[in-house]
Design a protein around this motif. Sequence first.
Motif: not given
Length: 622
Positions: A338, A615, A619
Amino acid sequence: MCGIVGIISEDSEQAKEFACRRMIESLLHRGPDGHSVAVKDSVGLAHARLAIVDLSVHANQPMRSHATGALIVFNGEIYNHKEIRNELLGNGVAFRTSSDTEVLLSAYDYWGEQFIEKLNGIFAFAIYDVRRHCVLLARDRLGVKPLYWVREAGRVIFGSEIKALAASGFVQLYVDKNAFSEYLAFQNNFQERTLFNKVELFPAGSIARIEASALTVSMRKFWQASILPSKSSAQDIKTSLHIALRSAVSSQTQADVPINSFLSGGIDSCAIATIASDNFDRIKTFTCGFMLEGVTANEQLFDERRNAESVAAQIGSEHYETVLGEHDFLADMHEWAWHAEEPRVGSSFPNFCVSRLAAKFTKVCLSGTGGDELFAGYPWRYQPAVSSSTWDDFVTSYYGYWNRMVSVNDLRALVGSTENSQYQPQAVFRELMDSARTRVEGSGNQFLDASLIFELETFLHGLLISEDKASMAHGLEVRVPLLDNSIIDLAFTIPAEMKVSMEANVSPGTYGSAGVSAMPHYATGKKILREVLSPYVPEAISGGRKQGFSPPFETWFRRDLSSWIEGDVLGSNSPLRDYLDIDVAFRIWREHLSGEKNHRLFVWGLIALHLSIASFMRRANA
């Protein structure tokens, strides 16, 4: 250090404020000490603050000029802000804070765009000149501080991280297939390219003027690396370098919060921590090590805790360590992804973990990043510069050292059956090398100096972006004294032969690339820098071998991570199947798994790409 975002458009003020608020809220990890939004005319700006210089609320941003009404959002540190302030005071300029942000704003008010030439620091900033109805964007010389932007559909949107652009509501992230191929070729993306379509890095060493109504952009380079060797003696150069080094550490340890240091065990960070310790009663130092049970003999060398501990004892620092195993990666990989957003050179996961440790104790750490690229710290890469007779031969041979992930044939097989086949890595590499060559006309070794410029503008740039993301994920500022303007300027006058001497035995390639299993053994790079730094560190470190900062992935991938790699990264639902030939990837993976070859860089590249797409992108687009 902070997070900045902005939008220039004809959307309503309410829409711009809403977008800016969403964008800056995605970056609160960069600035946990407060955030704010300002909208005026067609421009919206927002800032999340990590308070380092002038901790008062008067230094909060967006900051408005009391003289002209101009607005600024700024991420970074200006190390010579006191000198610029004194010059402005002498010209009758008044100040309300002691912050470097106000110095930037007042310098622009007084000198206009040319003020950028005066700055020594690391920065990315936006200034809205309300009188001229234009926005200035700028990024420091080498791109220590990141700045991303998207220009389309009547808007310019920018921010410190990619996730902020997606949070605006106006940007949907898609994989750029050419960027995907480029990463597989070089373990990096070059120039302004990112993994995501239409998202660009604002160029390092550049300043742009954006007309806020028409959204026209005029950009210029205010700095670009070039080689002009000095005719001074080696002793005079060493004296100048020593003075510049101590001055850089001194200026970069000025702040209104404590300054501490990473301590990797290598000569650069150890010397910087030692010099910094002279300025404080007791500094804190932070090191990352690895669990080494069952790893290869080469990987045993990755753990530098013993060297770090010896220096910590020598300088009397308050020393902390974190030790990582493969289970730590499995536990933290989604959080890391992230913040990393897109893959770049190396693995920033250890940096992410040691920054998390440091952030428990401090807001600022010094780092030794940059010494290798400025002072030729990778001798095994420079062999083509001394063995090639023509420029064409050199570029062809040197390309082999940067085709890091897989062989040329395997790369073609991986992406040749997809739409990625339009990407031509050799042509891109040649263009960058030809550009570097034009800036080494005064060099006695044009091939070697061109390779150093290439590494500075590609490899180091990738490292800096990764280090920023890894540290700012935890609200930790990292300063890089070896990339101070004074040291950069001096480094480009030092003849190549003073930086590096080549050995007769040449390593076959970068450890982990194209099956290479032997660690390079060179200790002949950074000659003049080693001599200058050697009084500050034990002899075992000053004369030690050069090695990178990497986990023992060669072994880890074959153990606890193997089932996850096969089931997720290469599995039937993996998003990588949309961008490469999964059967070819499986064949290379099995060569690694069996121990037939060491493909750790390639396997890491697949993992990083998988996490960025499955990921981070998923997101960010949610």
